[in-house]
Structure formats: structure tokens, C-alpha cells
Write a protein that holds these residues in place. Structure first.
Motif, PDB file in Angstrom:
ATOM      1  N   GLY A   1     -38.566   7.271   9.261  1.00 14.98           N
ATOM      2  CA  GLY A   1     -38.548   8.709   9.491  1.00 14.98           C
ATOM      3  C   GLY A   1     -39.452   9.119  10.640  1.00 14.98           C
ATOM      4  N   CYS A   2     -40.002   8.150  11.321  1.00 15.87           N
ATOM      5  CA  CYS A   2     -40.877   8.390  12.469  1.00 15.87           C
ATOM      6  C   CYS A   2     -40.076   9.061  13.588  1.00 15.87           C
ATOM      7  CB  CYS A   2     -41.419   7.036  12.937  1.00 15.87           C
ATOM      8  SG  CYS A   2     -42.197   7.007  14.537  1.00 15.87           S
ATOM      9  N   ALA A   3     -40.681   9.988  14.295  1.00 15.04           N
ATOM     10  CA  ALA A   3     -40.030  10.582  15.457  1.00 15.04           C
ATOM     11  C   ALA A   3     -39.992   9.538  16.570  1.00 15.04           C
ATOM     12  CB  ALA A   3     -40.792  11.821  15.918  1.00 15.04           C
ATOM     13  N   TRP A   4     -38.950   9.592  17.390  1.00 17.03           N
ATOM     14  CA  TRP A   4     -38.832   8.627  18.486  1.00 17.03           C
ATOM     15  C   TRP A   4     -40.098   8.617  19.334  1.00 17.03           C
ATOM     16  CZ3 TRP A   4     -35.062   5.190  18.450  1.00 17.03           C
ATOM     17  CH2 TRP A   4     -33.869   5.482  17.792  1.00 17.03           C
ATOM     18  N   ARG A   5     -40.650   9.788  19.597  1.00 18.96           N
ATOM     19  CA  ARG A   5     -41.824   9.878  20.486  1.00 18.96           C
ATOM     20  C   ARG A   5     -43.076   9.249  19.883  1.00 18.96           C
ATOM     21  NH1 ARG A   5     -40.803  14.989  18.661  1.00 18.96           N
ATOM     22  NH2 ARG A   5     -42.419  15.922  17.378  1.00 18.96           N
ATOM     23  N   HIS A   6     -43.054   8.977  18.576  1.00 18.03           N
ATOM     24  CA  HIS A   6     -44.210   8.370  17.917  1.00 18.03           C
ATOM     25  C   HIS A   6     -44.009   6.875  17.636  1.00 18.03           C
ATOM     26  CE1 HIS A   6     -46.079  12.217  17.606  1.00 18.03           C
ATOM     27  NE2 HIS A   6     -45.122  12.710  16.845  1.00 18.03           N
ATOM     28  N   LEU A   7     -43.029   6.284  18.288  1.00 21.57           N
ATOM     29  CA  LEU A   7     -42.763   4.852  18.100  1.00 21.57           C
ATOM     30  C   LEU A   7     -44.002   4.046  18.489  1.00 21.57           C
ATOM     31  CD1 LEU A   7     -40.598   2.656  17.514  1.00 21.57           C
ATOM     32  CD2 LEU A   7     -40.111   2.687  19.963  1.00 21.57           C
ATOM     33  N   PRO A   8     -44.528   3.214  17.578  1.00 17.89           N
ATOM     34  CA  PRO A   8     -45.723   2.440  17.895  1.00 17.89           C
ATOM     35  C   PRO A   8     -45.497   1.462  19.051  1.00 17.89           C
ATOM     36  CG  PRO A   8     -45.332   2.438  15.527  1.00 17.89           C
ATOM     37  CD  PRO A   8     -44.119   3.031  16.177  1.00 17.89           C
ATOM     38  N   ALA A   9     -46.503   1.302  19.868  1.00 17.62           N
ATOM     39  CA  ALA A   9     -46.418   0.422  21.038  1.00 17.62           C
ATOM     40  C   ALA A   9     -46.252  -1.046  20.648  1.00 17.62           C
ATOM     41  CB  ALA A   9     -47.668   0.593  21.895  1.00 17.62           C
ATOM     42  N   GLU A  10     -46.604  -1.412  19.417  1.00 19.76           N
ATOM     43  CA  GLU A  10     -46.534  -2.820  19.006  1.00 19.76           C
ATOM     44  C   GLU A  10     -45.116  -3.396  19.074  1.00 19.76           C
ATOM     45  OE1 GLU A  10     -46.400  -4.125  14.603  1.00 19.76           O
ATOM     46  OE2 GLU A  10     -47.566  -2.273  14.606  1.00 19.76           O
ATOM     47  N   PHE A  11     -44.102  -2.529  19.141  1.00 18.11           N
ATOM     48  CA  PHE A  11     -42.729  -3.028  19.244  1.00 18.11           C
ATOM     49  C   PHE A  11     -42.398  -3.483  20.655  1.00 18.11           C
ATOM     50  CE2 PHE A  11     -42.526  -0.413  15.415  1.00 18.11           C
ATOM     51  CZ  PHE A  11     -41.978  -1.323  14.545  1.00 18.11           C
ATOM     52  N   GLY A  12     -43.210  -3.098  21.628  1.00 11.74           N
ATOM     53  CA  GLY A  12     -42.984  -3.517  23.007  1.00 11.74           C
ATOM     54  C   GLY A  12     -41.821  -2.815  23.674  1.00 11.74           C
ATOM     55  N   VAL A  13     -41.433  -1.665  23.121  1.00  9.35           N
ATOM     56  CA  VAL A  13     -40.310  -0.890  23.642  1.00  9.35           C
ATOM     57  C   VAL A  13     -40.754   0.562  23.753  1.00  9.35           C
ATOM     58  CG1 VAL A  13     -37.936  -0.147  23.158  1.00  9.35           C
ATOM     59  CG2 VAL A  13     -38.692  -2.406  22.448  1.00  9.35           C
ATOM     60  N   SER A  14     -40.456   1.191  24.871  1.00 12.35           N
ATOM     61  CA  SER A  14     -40.816   2.606  25.001  1.00 12.35           C
ATOM     62  C   SER A  14     -39.858   3.445  24.163  1.00 12.35           C
ATOM     63  CB  SER A  14     -40.747   3.047  26.464  1.00 12.35           C
ATOM     64  OG  SER A  14     -39.403   3.112  26.903  1.00 12.35           O
ATOM     65  N   ALA A  15     -40.323   4.603  23.753  1.00 10.97           N
ATOM     66  CA  ALA A  15     -39.486   5.503  22.959  1.00 10.97           C
ATOM     67  C   ALA A  15     -38.217   5.901  23.708  1.00 10.97           C
ATOM     68  CB  ALA A  15     -40.291   6.728  22.533  1.00 10.97           C
ATOM     69  N   PRO A  16     -38.307   6.263  25.008  1.00  6.50           N
ATOM     70  CA  PRO A  16     -37.058   6.602  25.714  1.00  6.50           C
ATOM     71  C   PRO A  16     -36.065   5.442  25.774  1.00  6.50           C
ATOM     72  CG  PRO A  16     -38.940   7.428  26.939  1.00  6.50           C
ATOM     73  CD  PRO A  16     -39.472   6.554  25.831  1.00  6.50           C
ATOM     74  N   THR A  17     -36.562   4.230  25.955  1.00  7.41           N
ATOM     75  CA  THR A  17     -35.668   3.067  25.996  1.00  7.41           C
ATOM     76  C   THR A  17     -34.995   2.870  24.640  1.00  7.41           C
ATOM     77  OG1 THR A  17     -36.910   1.967  27.736  1.00  7.41           O
ATOM     78  CG2 THR A  17     -35.564   0.559  26.327  1.00  7.41           C
ATOM     79  N   ALA A  18     -35.769   2.947  23.571  1.00  9.51           N
ATOM     80  CA  ALA A  18     -35.214   2.766  22.229  1.00  9.51           C
ATOM     81  C   ALA A  18     -34.157   3.832  21.941  1.00  9.51           C
ATOM     82  CB  ALA A  18     -36.316   2.813  21.177  1.00  9.51           C
ATOM     83  N   HIS A  19     -34.460   5.076  22.270  1.00 10.13           N
ATOM     84  CA  HIS A  19     -33.511   6.157  22.003  1.00 10.13           C
ATOM     85  C   HIS A  19     -32.264   6.032  22.881  1.00 10.13           C
ATOM     86  CE1 HIS A  19     -31.790  10.236  22.082  1.00 10.13           C
ATOM     87  NE2 HIS A  19     -32.078  10.165  20.794  1.00 10.13           N
ATOM     88  N   ARG A  20     -32.453   5.694  24.136  1.00  5.36           N
ATOM     89  CA  ARG A  20     -31.321   5.528  25.054  1.00  5.36           C
ATOM     90  C   ARG A  20     -30.397   4.400  24.567  1.00  5.36           C
ATOM     91  NH1 ARG A  20     -34.085   6.136  29.253  1.00  5.36           N
ATOM     92  NH2 ARG A  20     -34.826   4.001  29.383  1.00  5.36           N
ATOM     93  N   ARG A  21     -30.998   3.290  24.136  1.00  3.12           N
ATOM     94  CA  ARG A  21     -30.199   2.156  23.651  1.00  3.12           C
ATOM     95  C   ARG A  21     -29.525   2.509  22.329  1.00  3.12           C
ATOM     96  NH1 ARG A  21     -31.167  -3.362  25.208  1.00  3.12           N
ATOM     97  NH2 ARG A  21     -32.523  -2.514  26.817  1.00  3.12           N
TER      98      ARG A  21
END
Length: 137
Positions: free
Chosen positions: A57-77
Motif C-alpha cells: 500500500g506504499c505510495a510509488w513516491r515512497h518506494l524504498p531505495a533498497e530495491f535499486g529502482v526509482s519510483a518513476p521507473t517502477a511506475h512507468r514499467r
């Protein structure tokens, strides 16, 4: 392509067995024809980040950096994969795999539905002034 070292959280979210079903279904990354842009990001890292956002339920903009993916990249994909039909194909692949193992029990199922009661006095929409469809002459 950037490869991220798998954390315990990432492996719990997307175990190797699940990734084995997902990997063949993920659309291939296509670099921009005009060049530029960022380099490709590891599909598994992106998929794991998406699973995290959708399950936590995390907002895209609060995606933790530990995943190694930026929030815009994750949302775009996520958007691109949704348009490409990844999620229904993945759902079918999981059902097929579980069925092949004999781990699905179709003797009972849950159907979710919603019903909304019409308010008194508005049963005939043509008289309420809020007609959803034009009345034939």
C-alpha cells in the motif's frame, strides 16, 4: 544493465520459483531509437519493487531505495506491463502451475460482487431527470 543484490525482503516478495514464472512473460526492454535516456534496469528488481508497492500500500513516491529502482521507473514499467497484458497472463500462468501440481481446489470458490439498492422514489430514472439513456420516442 544494473543488477541489484537480492535482499531478504526482495526474496520473500519474489522467490526464485515465482520469478521463474514471471521472467518469460515480461516484455523485453527496448532502448529509445533516438538514444539517450537511462540504461535498462533489471526486470526482477523492477518487478519486486512493483510487488512491494502493490502489496504494502506504499505510495510509488515512497518506494524504498533498497530495491535499486526509482519510483518513476517502477511506475512507468508497471504502466507499460499493464498495457502489455502482463498481469492477466501471469495470473493464468500461476493458476496453470498450481493446477499442474494438483494444488488448486475448485470445489469451492469465492465470488465477489457489489449491489447498490435504489433509493425510494428513483426507481423510474426517466422521471427523476437523471436518465442514463435516452428514452425511445
Amino acid at each position: 544493465m544494473m543488477v541489484v543484490v537480492a535482499s531478504d525482503l526482495a526474496l520473500r516478495l519474489v522467490p526464485d520459483e515465482l520469478w521463474g514464472l514471471v521472467a518469460p512473460l515480461v516484455p523485453q526492454f527496448r532502448p529509445r531509437r533516438q538514444g539517450g535516456g537511462t540504461g535498462p534496469v533489471d526486470d526482477r528488481a523492477v518487478f519486486t519493487a512493483i510487488v512491494y508497492v502493490l502489496t504494502s500500500g506504499c505510495a510509488w513516491r515512497h518506494l524504498p531505495a533498497e530495491f535499486g529502482v526509482s519510483a518513476p521507473t517502477a511506475h512507468r514499467r508497471f504502466t507499460a506491463w499493464t498495457r502489455a497484458g502482463l498481469w492477466p497472463r501471469l495470473h493464468q500462468a500461476v493458476l496453470d502451475e498450481l493446477g499442474a501440481r494438483g494444488q488448486l481446489d475448485w470445489t469451492s470458490a469465492i465470488v465477489d460482487a457489489a449491489a447498490v439498492r435504489a433509493k425510494k422514489g428513483f426507481a423510474d430514472r426517466s422521471q427523476s431527470g437523471r436518465s442514463c439513456c435516452p428514452m425511445p420516442p
